[in-house]
Scaffold this motif. Sequence first.
Motif, PDB file in Angstrom:
ATOM      1  N   GLY A 147      24.551  33.541  55.830  1.00  0.00           N
ATOM      2  CA  GLY A 147      25.952  33.273  55.562  1.00  0.00           C
ATOM      3  C   GLY A 147      26.539  32.420  56.676  1.00  0.00           C
ATOM      4  O   GLY A 147      26.140  32.524  57.843  1.00  0.00           O
ATOM      5  N   PHE A 151      31.660  33.544  55.822  1.00  0.00           N
ATOM      6  CA  PHE A 151      30.656  34.452  55.262  1.00  0.00           C
ATOM      7  C   PHE A 151      29.556  34.779  56.274  1.00  0.00           C
ATOM      8  O   PHE A 151      28.506  35.301  55.898  1.00  0.00           O
ATOM      9  CB  PHE A 151      30.059  33.850  53.992  1.00  0.00           C
ATOM     10  CG  PHE A 151      31.054  33.707  52.879  1.00  0.00           C
ATOM     11  CD1 PHE A 151      31.241  34.713  51.949  1.00  0.00           C
ATOM     12  CD2 PHE A 151      31.842  32.564  52.785  1.00  0.00           C
ATOM     13  CE1 PHE A 151      32.174  34.590  50.928  1.00  0.00           C
ATOM     14  CE2 PHE A 151      32.777  32.415  51.768  1.00  0.00           C
ATOM     15  CZ  PHE A 151      32.950  33.439  50.839  1.00  0.00           C
ATOM     16  N   TYR A 154      27.099  37.966  56.147  1.00  0.00           N
ATOM     17  CA  TYR A 154      26.794  38.386  54.787  1.00  0.00           C
ATOM     18  C   TYR A 154      25.288  38.251  54.532  1.00  0.00           C
ATOM     19  O   TYR A 154      24.608  37.391  55.120  1.00  0.00           O
ATOM     20  CB  TYR A 154      27.526  37.511  53.762  1.00  0.00           C
ATOM     21  CG  TYR A 154      28.976  37.865  53.522  1.00  0.00           C
ATOM     22  CD1 TYR A 154      29.438  38.127  52.239  1.00  0.00           C
ATOM     23  CD2 TYR A 154      29.895  37.918  54.571  1.00  0.00           C
ATOM     24  CE1 TYR A 154      30.778  38.433  51.999  1.00  0.00           C
ATOM     25  CE2 TYR A 154      31.229  38.214  54.347  1.00  0.00           C
ATOM     26  CZ  TYR A 154      31.659  38.478  53.068  1.00  0.00           C
ATOM     27  OH  TYR A 154      32.976  38.765  52.831  1.00  0.00           O
ATOM     28  N   ASP A 155      24.760  39.090  53.663  1.00  0.00           N
ATOM     29  CA  ASP A 155      23.393  38.943  53.190  1.00  0.00           C
ATOM     30  C   ASP A 155      23.363  37.858  52.113  1.00  0.00           C
ATOM     31  O   ASP A 155      24.186  37.880  51.189  1.00  0.00           O
ATOM     32  CB  ASP A 155      22.866  40.254  52.604  1.00  0.00           C
ATOM     33  CG  ASP A 155      22.676  41.323  53.670  1.00  0.00           C
ATOM     34  OD1 ASP A 155      22.338  40.959  54.809  1.00  0.00           O
ATOM     35  OD2 ASP A 155      22.880  42.512  53.349  1.00  0.00           O
ATOM     36  N   ILE A 195      25.561  36.390  47.530  1.00  0.00           N
ATOM     37  CA  ILE A 195      26.105  36.535  48.880  1.00  0.00           C
ATOM     38  C   ILE A 195      26.912  37.832  48.895  1.00  0.00           C
ATOM     39  O   ILE A 195      27.867  37.985  48.125  1.00  0.00           O
ATOM     40  CB  ILE A 195      27.002  35.342  49.256  1.00  0.00           C
ATOM     41  CG1 ILE A 195      26.235  34.022  49.122  1.00  0.00           C
ATOM     42  CG2 ILE A 195      27.540  35.490  50.670  1.00  0.00           C
ATOM     43  CD1 ILE A 195      27.093  32.789  49.331  1.00  0.00           C
ATOM     44  N   SER A 196      26.523  38.768  49.769  1.00  0.00           N
ATOM     45  CA  SER A 196      27.148  40.092  49.711  1.00  0.00           C
ATOM     46  C   SER A 196      27.294  40.693  51.106  1.00  0.00           C
ATOM     47  O   SER A 196      26.455  40.473  51.988  1.00  0.00           O
ATOM     48  CB  SER A 196      26.301  41.029  48.841  1.00  0.00           C
ATOM     49  OG  SER A 196      26.839  42.330  48.820  1.00  0.00           O
ATOM     50  N   ASN A 197      28.370  41.449  51.288  1.00  0.00           N
ATOM     51  CA  ASN A 197      28.549  42.226  52.521  1.00  0.00           C
ATOM     52  C   ASN A 197      28.583  43.724  52.238  1.00  0.00           C
ATOM     53  O   ASN A 197      29.000  44.525  53.085  1.00  0.00           O
ATOM     54  CB  ASN A 197      29.821  41.798  53.253  1.00  0.00           C
ATOM     55  CG  ASN A 197      31.096  42.129  52.486  1.00  0.00           C
ATOM     56  OD1 ASN A 197      31.044  42.568  51.336  1.00  0.00           O
ATOM     57  ND2 ASN A 197      32.241  41.909  53.123  1.00  0.00           N
ATOM     58  N   ASN A 200      31.940  43.265  48.848  1.00  0.00           N
ATOM     59  CA  ASN A 200      32.151  42.133  47.941  1.00  0.00           C
ATOM     60  C   ASN A 200      30.837  41.392  47.721  1.00  0.00           C
ATOM     61  O   ASN A 200      30.102  41.106  48.679  1.00  0.00           O
ATOM     62  CB  ASN A 200      33.191  41.175  48.510  1.00  0.00           C
ATOM     63  CG  ASN A 200      34.571  41.788  48.564  1.00  0.00           C
ATOM     64  OD1 ASN A 200      35.002  42.438  47.610  1.00  0.00           O
ATOM     65  ND2 ASN A 200      35.277  41.597  49.676  1.00  0.00           N
ATOM     66  N   THR A 201      30.553  41.101  46.458  1.00  0.00           N
ATOM     67  CA  THR A 201      29.329  40.381  46.100  1.00  0.00           C
ATOM     68  C   THR A 201      29.697  39.146  45.306  1.00  0.00           C
ATOM     69  O   THR A 201      30.366  39.240  44.262  1.00  0.00           O
ATOM     70  CB  THR A 201      28.380  41.265  45.273  1.00  0.00           C
ATOM     71  OG1 THR A 201      27.986  42.403  46.062  1.00  0.00           O
ATOM     72  CG2 THR A 201      27.139  40.481  44.866  1.00  0.00           C
ATOM     73  N   TYR A 202      29.273  37.995  45.825  1.00  0.00           N
ATOM     74  CA  TYR A 202      29.485  36.715  45.155  1.00  0.00           C
ATOM     75  C   TYR A 202      28.158  36.266  44.541  1.00  0.00           C
ATOM     76  O   TYR A 202      27.107  36.332  45.194  1.00  0.00           O
ATOM     77  CB  TYR A 202      29.960  35.649  46.141  1.00  0.00           C
ATOM     78  CG  TYR A 202      31.302  35.924  46.775  1.00  0.00           C
ATOM     79  CD1 TYR A 202      32.462  35.348  46.278  1.00  0.00           C
ATOM     80  CD2 TYR A 202      31.398  36.760  47.889  1.00  0.00           C
ATOM     81  CE1 TYR A 202      33.695  35.597  46.867  1.00  0.00           C
ATOM     82  CE2 TYR A 202      32.633  37.013  48.487  1.00  0.00           C
ATOM     83  CZ  TYR A 202      33.771  36.433  47.966  1.00  0.00           C
ATOM     84  OH  TYR A 202      34.987  36.686  48.557  1.00  0.00           O
TER      85      TYR A 202
END
Length: 221
Positions: A147, A151, A154-155, A195-197, A200-202
């Motif tokens: 990220g 971001f 973020y993973d 993309i996630s923390n 929240n997951t995008y």
Amino acid sequence: MKTSAARLGLTAAILATLTTAPAFAYEAGDIIVRAGATNVNPNDDSSAVSLNGSAVAGSGVSVNSDTQLGLTATYMLDSNWGIELLAATPFSHDISGKGTLAGQGKIASAKQLPPTLSAVYYFDTEGAFDPYIGAGINYTTFFSEEGEGNFTGYDVKLDDSWGLAVQAGFDVQLSENWQLNGSVRYIDIQTDATISNGTNTYTVDVDIDPTVVSMMIGYKF
């Protein structure tokens, strides 16, 4: 007018040299190795970015280009047909928001390797200029995803991709063994990015579909 005439004369002279120079035809069992600059320029498109399953209206992502050392090895089955493997040092790409996410700037980065196995066909020529076309299968693997910007931490995960690849290229024979090579490819690369923390997951589907241009020097064994 004199400049244009001079350029036309030079072009004609180069073409004449290539078509009348001694031909060094390929034969069954020849192995051709090449190395040089390879640029991956995405013709990218993406779905809308989804946040926790809901699409963000007007959003999307873009992927930038990169140039690395490209490598190919070709085994000739006969004077026309060969099997070619494309490899490279890892390409690095930045992923940025666009549309309603343009203000986020760079949101992630990743590296990728795009090994491609192709059948190539060389046209019969009488000179040192040997054009060819090819088609095959590409496998692109992504790694070192991170990220960036807002971001950071973020993973990030990009799924690997299988797709078709087509190409056109040429060899200019400098001697019995040495050659200059140029090629352009279109590769079908598609990936699903996450993309996630943890809260929240995008997610977004990305069609990278790059044009890949290479200029190399080769040696025939």
